[in-house]
Scaffold this motif. Sequence first.
Motif, mmCIF file in Angstrom:
data_model
loop_
_atom_site.group_PDB
_atom_site.id
_atom_site.type_symbol
_atom_site.label_atom_id
_atom_site.label_comp_id
_atom_site.label_asym_id
_atom_site.label_seq_id
_atom_site.Cartn_x
_atom_site.Cartn_y
_atom_site.Cartn_z
ATOM 1 N N ARG A 1 0.719 -1.347 0.175
ATOM 2 C CA ARG A 1 -0.014 0.055 0.051
ATOM 3 C C ARG A 1 0.827 1.150 0.043
ATOM 4 N N ASN A 2 0.624 2.209 -0.822
ATOM 5 C CA ASN A 2 1.298 3.576 -0.740
ATOM 6 C C ASN A 2 0.910 4.261 0.192
ATOM 7 N N SER A 3 1.853 5.386 0.892
ATOM 8 C CA SER A 3 1.684 5.754 2.140
ATOM 9 C C SER A 3 0.707 6.926 1.692
ATOM 10 N N ARG A 4 0.362 7.468 0.684
ATOM 11 C CA ARG A 4 -0.551 8.406 0.368
ATOM 12 C C ARG A 4 -2.195 7.869 0.294
ATOM 13 N N GLY A 5 -2.182 6.549 0.102
ATOM 14 C CA GLY A 5 -3.456 6.056 -0.082
ATOM 15 C C GLY A 5 -4.048 6.211 -1.122
ATOM 16 N N LEU A 6 -3.555 6.494 -2.401
ATOM 17 C CA LEU A 6 -4.171 6.930 -3.503
ATOM 18 C C LEU A 6 -4.190 5.499 -4.572
ATOM 19 N N THR A 7 -5.263 5.641 -4.896
ATOM 20 C CA THR A 7 -5.521 4.519 -6.047
ATOM 21 C C THR A 7 -5.072 4.862 -7.033
ATOM 22 N N GLY A 8 -4.918 3.929 -8.210
ATOM 23 C CA GLY A 8 -4.412 4.314 -9.722
ATOM 24 C C GLY A 8 -5.383 5.264 -10.371
ATOM 25 N N ALA A 9 -6.723 4.991 -9.937
ATOM 26 C CA ALA A 9 -7.711 6.072 -10.686
ATOM 27 C C ALA A 9 -7.588 7.459 -10.330
ATOM 28 N N GLN A 10 -7.286 7.626 -8.688
ATOM 29 C CA GLN A 10 -7.170 8.838 -8.117
ATOM 30 C C GLN A 10 -5.835 9.575 -8.518
ATOM 31 N N LEU A 11 -4.946 8.919 -8.768
ATOM 32 C CA LEU A 11 -3.667 9.323 -9.088
ATOM 33 C C LEU A 11 -3.701 9.962 -10.710
ATOM 34 N N ALA A 12 -4.289 8.850 -11.512
ATOM 35 C CA ALA A 12 -4.281 9.187 -12.848
ATOM 36 C C ALA A 12 -5.356 10.578 -13.006
ATOM 37 N N ARG A 13 -6.196 10.787 -12.330
ATOM 38 C CA ARG A 13 -7.154 11.863 -12.397
ATOM 39 C C ARG A 13 -6.456 12.984 -11.819
ATOM 40 N N MET A 14 -5.716 12.956 -10.750
ATOM 41 C CA MET A 14 -4.816 14.179 -10.426
ATOM 42 C C MET A 14 -3.579 14.414 -11.316
ATOM 43 N N MET A 15 -3.266 13.721 -11.856
ATOM 44 C CA MET A 15 -2.161 14.042 -12.757
ATOM 45 C C MET A 15 -2.684 14.722 -14.256
ATOM 46 N N LEU A 16 -3.687 14.005 -14.769
ATOM 47 C CA LEU A 16 -4.612 14.582 -15.748
ATOM 48 C C LEU A 16 -4.720 15.933 -15.816
ATOM 49 N N ASP A 17 -5.493 16.198 -14.523
ATOM 50 C CA ASP A 17 -5.873 17.587 -14.241
ATOM 51 C C ASP A 17 -4.943 18.624 -14.120
ATOM 52 N N GLU A 18 -3.896 18.118 -13.510
ATOM 53 C CA GLU A 18 -2.772 19.193 -13.422
ATOM 54 C C GLU A 18 -1.953 19.364 -14.657
ATOM 55 N N ASN A 19 -2.337 18.511 -15.678
ATOM 56 C CA ASN A 19 -1.611 18.709 -17.111
ATOM 57 C C ASN A 19 -2.579 19.088 -18.136
ATOM 58 N N GLY A 20 -3.609 19.771 -17.534
ATOM 59 C CA GLY A 20 -4.618 20.254 -18.476
ATOM 60 C C GLY A 20 -5.406 19.110 -19.314
ATOM 61 N N LEU A 21 -5.632 18.163 -18.516
ATOM 62 C CA LEU A 21 -6.530 17.015 -19.348
ATOM 63 C C LEU A 21 -7.504 16.534 -18.735
ATOM 64 N N SER A 22 -8.449 17.734 -18.065
ATOM 65 C CA SER A 22 -9.432 17.213 -17.328
ATOM 66 C C SER A 22 -10.427 16.738 -18.139
ATOM 67 N N HIS A 23 -10.664 16.702 -19.488
ATOM 68 C CA HIS A 23 -11.545 16.102 -20.421
ATOM 69 C C HIS A 23 -11.211 14.684 -20.484
#
Length: 226
Positions: free
Chosen positions: A35-57
């Motif tokens: 388990r990663n220490s941030r408790g982030l799922t792959g879906a949550q990480l992907a969403r966060m990374m996409l949004d921060e790179n202007g790919l919220s769509h």
Amino acid sequence: MIFGPYTILILVIFVASLVIQGYLSRTYGKWGNVRNSRGLTGAQLARMMLDENGLSHVPVNAVPGNLSDHYDPIRKTVNLSEANYNLPSVSALAVAAHEVGHAIQDKVRMPALVLRGRLAVPLSLGMNLAPLLLLVGIMTSLSGLLWVGVILFAGALLFHLVTLPVEFDASRRALAYLGQRGVVAGQEASGARAVLTAAALTYVAGFAMALAQLLNVLGIARSQSD
């Protein structure tokens, strides 16, 4: 398999590929249970990374299968296997960040990614025909068919060659993001790197196999032409 002067090399690379696949499965499985220490799922990480790179769509979808994760450049979707989508593991973060790396490549129109997309369909069709053309060429002594087969195998090698920088760059982007955002550190960072390195080795093995197959059919074509 069509036997030729490089058949032994093909068999060696095939065995090496199996070993690499086993290594990937073990490495992915090991860090998939951490388990990663941030408790982030792959879906949550992907969403966060996409949004921060202007790919919220760009949506993040769960797909069935093991290690079935991929980015679809046609539908513009990041697709994660159910385990990586739902679980907060180190493997899930590494794989999710890698797939988002492909989405970022698509956004900036990375030349190698664009070229790979254009080559995918025609070369896939060509590789389905190549073994048949070689077999018919050998049986009928039609050297023209053999050389068409050689060209198709060369196309497959080109596809694998173009794939290498695309995959390596996606992993580089993934590790940079995970490190810069402090998502993973210490052993988790080492685990994420191990997962992506193991995955990269499968693409290297694919390139090696394509090269050996091309050399093999080239040797067959030359011997039939003499």
